[in-house]
Design a protein around this motif. Structure first.
Motif, short mmCIF file in Angstrom:
data_model
loop_
_atom_site.label_atom_id
_atom_site.label_comp_id
_atom_site.label_asym_id
_atom_site.label_seq_id
_atom_site.Cartn_x
_atom_site.Cartn_y
_atom_site.Cartn_z
N ARG A 132 0.84 -1.20 0.00
CA ARG A 132 0.00 0.00 0.00
C ARG A 132 0.88 1.25 0.00
O ARG A 132 0.66 2.19 -0.78
CB ARG A 132 -0.91 -0.01 1.23
CG ARG A 132 -1.78 1.22 1.38
CD ARG A 132 -2.52 1.23 2.71
NE ARG A 132 -3.52 0.17 2.78
CZ ARG A 132 -3.37 -0.98 3.44
NH1 ARG A 132 -2.22 -1.22 4.08
NH2 ARG A 132 -4.32 -1.88 3.46
N LEU A 146 -7.93 1.58 -1.99
CA LEU A 146 -7.72 2.09 -0.65
C LEU A 146 -9.02 2.19 0.12
O LEU A 146 -9.09 1.86 1.31
CB LEU A 146 -7.03 3.45 -0.71
CG LEU A 146 -5.58 3.46 -1.23
CD1 LEU A 146 -5.06 4.89 -1.31
CD2 LEU A 146 -4.67 2.62 -0.34
N GLU A 147 -10.06 2.64 -0.55
CA GLU A 147 -11.35 2.79 0.11
C GLU A 147 -11.87 1.45 0.60
O GLU A 147 -12.40 1.33 1.71
CB GLU A 147 -12.34 3.45 -0.83
CG GLU A 147 -13.62 3.90 -0.16
CD GLU A 147 -14.45 4.80 -1.05
OE1 GLU A 147 -15.48 5.31 -0.57
OE2 GLU A 147 -14.08 4.99 -2.23
N ASP A 169 -9.29 3.00 3.99
CA ASP A 169 -8.77 4.36 3.92
C ASP A 169 -9.77 5.22 3.15
O ASP A 169 -9.93 5.07 1.93
CB ASP A 169 -7.41 4.35 3.21
CG ASP A 169 -6.78 5.74 3.12
OD1 ASP A 169 -7.46 6.73 3.40
OD2 ASP A 169 -5.60 5.81 2.73
N THR A 222 -7.56 9.31 1.74
CA THR A 222 -6.68 9.38 0.56
C THR A 222 -7.46 9.36 -0.74
O THR A 222 -7.14 10.12 -1.66
CB THR A 222 -5.63 8.25 0.60
OG1 THR A 222 -4.94 8.28 1.84
CG2 THR A 222 -4.63 8.40 -0.54
#
Length: 812
Positions: free
Chosen positions: A453, A510-511, A515, A518
């Motif tokens: 990541r 990422l979601e 996260d 970002t």
């Protein structure tokens, strides 16, 4: 369709290619590798072998000469009663065979020849799990009289980085020995020219291996051996008539000759009798390990069993995703030859006959690893993590690096590092394995491991930090097109499109991993980038490509040459950049100016005068490679763009223009092999438009396989499942495809002739009509099979289901 011409044809259910006339326009080769050991061999018998790196650790000498094609590893034969010498392959003796065929298969090549009533069958392959090249030689006496036949196998040792062109210097560092018990020749070398970046690089490091070549003995045979090239050929050095095949060969070993591996025997054959002899070429880090490998393959049965296992391994691997259509070339390429090329040549050998790399290109092998997603996704994951470990802490990467030495080119290329998040997203969509983001790897300049990541985020951060005042990405030393090598402080519109896709895709990754902040930043950055592209890069009918240091546009209607570039249009579609009208106009420009009968041109018109402010792209001959030729890597994106538009006419015409089996119907004009993709095809300003070259070592193989399965067959992984969204050309006819997805076998059926881009896609899954065209994992039985029937109905037609409009977005 027979896919047959004057030089050969596909055989064995299209899993092998038979060459029956060796006088092909260019060498037609096979690239064979097990992931470490490999060799390349042409239909003439020429080629070379290596371990781990086809430039830095080459076992046997070879010379790149595609016209003569007469250097490599050869087997000679002689009739001892008639003083006649020939070779088991067309070269080096240029024998006028009574019959000849060369069969290239997955993992092996076989030569079958007949001369003066002596038949020979020579097969070369690699052991599946050992650093060993295995040969079997079968000789049959078809005459009605006893025959005395001489056998001689020969090559020159390299045992170093290649090419060792200063041979008189290099030969001074060899030591050769003969093992009479094993009938083996061993070779070591006191110098190794591999670049470790230390003072020892200058002729002060020994080659850390020992190589061996053996021909196990047989009762009744009169064996001989020498490691002296002059002793084998004779003082006149006649490659077509070695002295060792007609007179007694002097056994010569030690440190004072031009070293070779030459083993042979004199055998007797009764009328109708066949005999088989085997040879093993191997390399190891210790003498003990080498002897163990040679002993393992000391019998004919052991060699045959290993070759059979290699064949079986390939068959099993390639059977995991298959297609059956009414277009034979589409099937054989996607079932066998494209994945074989991507795996054997690009990922494992990293070599071809036109280029010997041996290095890992950061973006190159990452893209190639997509071939594993349809077969063994874990291997794609391994490739991703390997590349993550070759990133620097500022987000930059090695443009390429050498295994063995772990040295490489650390430059300012503007797209290399972005392929890390791009391919990671491809893996995530395919597998749903968000855990890969928590896998760790160090940076080159920092030993502390960081998550994938973090590696990917640093790639994106680097790209976002390299933006011009007007919001376009800087091109740096170059972008995907290495030939744009002198734009310096210029900008790359293509990188802008590429970055738009990554900001969207990795933001989703990422979601989904928790996260939420970002992705919001990425969304804002994407919007700003899109705005800048639309404001500055639109040229009225298509998107411009780049600027040079002085702000001059490339790929503009105002350009004298290089007015339009393919990638700027295709990736605009993938990124959904610009308005619908601009996308339509850009695609029409591609159709009008770049599509040719031999593929989509990378740019047009070609540069005819070198431009030092552009780079070496403009220095190629006009119509060659990136300078106005068909660059096959980008051509596969042209095909994908046609499916994005639902343009079946363009899908069919582009496929026909780049399919090697179809192009090779005029084999003399096409020149290259009909069973693997070329890196490039000459464009209209070439003296030979349509001529292909640079085969095997091209990233187009994995891409064309992916585009075929995911976009023409239309079975591509989405963030929420497997989307079934075909865009076939009519000649594909009735289609049945089998695709692996998350431990399940997905079977897809449709009739290409029923496809209409204006109609909606309707799926019947295991007998039930689905509400949309997305297959969700939770709706499928774990480890089970799923049958999907695809149909198309006019939009708005009364139905009990709700349909999703096809091709609503593209994931490149």
């Amino acid at each position: 369709m027979t896919l047959q011409h004057q030089y050969g044809r596909f055989i064995e259910n299209d899993n092998a290619y038979e060459i029956t006339d060796h006088r092909t326009p260019r060498p037609w080769t096979n690239v064979v590798s097990n992931g470490r050991y490999g060799f390349v061999v042409s239909q003439n018998g020429a080629g070379f072998s290596w371990l781990d790196h086809c430039q830095l650790n080459v076992l046997t000498r070879w010379s790149m000469d595609h016209i003569r094609d007469d250097r490599g590893k050869f087997i000679y034969l002689s009739d001892l009663d008639e003083d006649c010498v020939w070779s088991a392959t067309p070269h080096p003796c240029h024998t006028k065979f009574d019959s000849y065929r060369c069969v290239h298969r997955m993992g092996s090549t076989t030569f079958e020849t007949s001369y003066k009533e002596i038949d020979t069958e020579w097969t070369l392959g690699v052991a599946p799990d050992d650093n060993a090249e295995l040969w079997t030689l079968t000789i049959t006496n078809r005459s009605d009289r006893p025959r005395s036949i001489g056998i001689g196998a020969f090559f020159q040792w390299c045992c170093d980085a290649a090419p060792d062109s200063t041979r008189e210097f290099h030969r001074l560092f060899f030591t050769t020995k003969h093992d009479a018990e094993r009938n083996a020749i061993y070779a070591t070398k006191n110098v190794w020219n591999a670049p470790f970046g230390t003072p020892e690089d200058h002729w002060n490091r020994s080659w850390p291996y020992v190589a061996g070549f053996t021909m196990p003995t047989h009762d009744g045979d009169e064996h001989w051996a020498t490691a002296d090239t002059e002793a084998f050929f004779g003082r006149e050095g006649d490659q077509r008539r070695p002295a060792a095949l007609t007179t007694d060969c002097t056994p010569s070993f030690g440190r004072f000759a031009d070293p070779c591996g030459a083993l042979g025997a004199r055998v007797k054959l009764a009328p109708g009798e066949s005999i088989t002899r085997t040879f093993v070429l191997s390399i190891a880090e210790t003498q003990e390990a080498l002897e163990s490998t040679l002993d393992k393959f000391s019998t004919h049965e052991a060699v045959e069993a290993a070759l059979d296992q290699t064949t079986g391994n390939w068959a099993q691997l390639l059977s995991k995703t298959t297609v059956k259509t009414e277009s034979e070339d589409f099937d054989l390429l996607n079932n066998t030859w494209l994945p074989y090329q991507a795996i054997s040549a690009r990922l494992w050998a990293r070599s071809g006959y036109y280029q010997q790399s041996g290095a890992y290109g950061f973006r190159d092998q990452l893209q190639d690893s997509q071939v594993w997603l349809l077969r063994e996704p874990e291997r794609c994951k391994q490739q991703i993590m390997l590349h993550a470990g070759h990133q620097f802490k500022d987000g930059s990467v090695y443009h390429w690096w050498n295994p063995i030495t772990e040295t490489g080119l650390h430059d300012e290329c503007s797209d290399d590092y972005l392929w890390l998040p791009f391919i990671t997203c491809s893996y995530l969509r395919e597998t749903g394995d968000l855990g890969i983001l928590d896998e760790t790897a160090p940076f080159v300049d920092e030993d502390t491991p960081h998550t994938l990541r973090e590696h990917a985020k640093r790639s994106i951060a680097r790209a976002l930090s390299r933006i011009s005042d007007r919001g376009l990405p800087y091109i740096g030393d170059n972008d995907w097109n290495d030939g744009l090598s002198s734009l310096g402080g210029g900008e790359s519109v293509w990188v802008g499109f590429f970055l738009m896709i990554i900001l969207d895709e990795f933001g989703q990754a990422l979601e989904r991993s928790g996260d939420t902040e970002t992705p919001k930043q990425y969304k804002k950055a994407r919007e700003a980038l899109h705005k800048a592209i639309c404001e500055h890069a639109w040229d009225g009918e298509w998107f411009r490509r780049a600027t040079d240091t002085n702000g001059r546009w490339l790929g503009s209607k105002d350009s004298l040459e290089g007015k339009i570039f393919l990638n700027a249009q295709t990736w605009a579609l993938f990124a959904n950049a610009g308005s619908d009208e601009q996308q339509e106009s850009a695609w029409n420009a591609v159709r009008d100016q770049l599509l040719t009968p031999y593929g989509p041109l990378l740019l047009a018109p070609a540069y005819t005068v070198p431009d030092p402010e552009i780079g070496y792209l403009s220095r190629y001959a006009p119509g060659s490679r990136e300078n106005g030729g068909v660059y096959m890597h980008a051509a596969t994106w042209g095909l994908m763009a046609a499916t994005h538009r639902g343009d079946t006419d363009a899908v069919g015409s582009i496929w026909r223009s780049i399919s090697p089996p179809l192009r090779c119907e005029d084999a003399d004009s096409y020149a290259a092999e009909p069973y693997c993709l070329p890196g490039n095809v000459d464009g209209p300003l070439s003296a030979c438009p349509g001529r292909a070259g640079w085969t095997w070592y091209t990233g187009s193989a994995a891409w064309l396989n992916r585009v075929s399965i995911e976009h023409l067959i239309g079975a591509r992984a989405d963030w929420d499942g497997l989307r079934i969204d075909p865009c076939p050309f009519p000649e594909m006819g009735k289609v049945s495809a089998v695709r692996q997805w998350r431990g399940r076998e997905i079977r897809i059926h449709f009739d290409s002739r029923a496809y209409n881009p204006e109609h909606e896609c309707v799926l019947t899954v295991n007998g039930s009509v689905l509400q949309d065209n997305l297959i969700r994992e939770e709706d499928l039985e774990a480890g089970g099979n799923t049958d999907i029937q695809v149909n198309w109905k006019p939009a708005g037609e009364s139905t009990a289901t709700v349909h999703v409009r096809k091709r609503e977005r593209s994931q490149a």
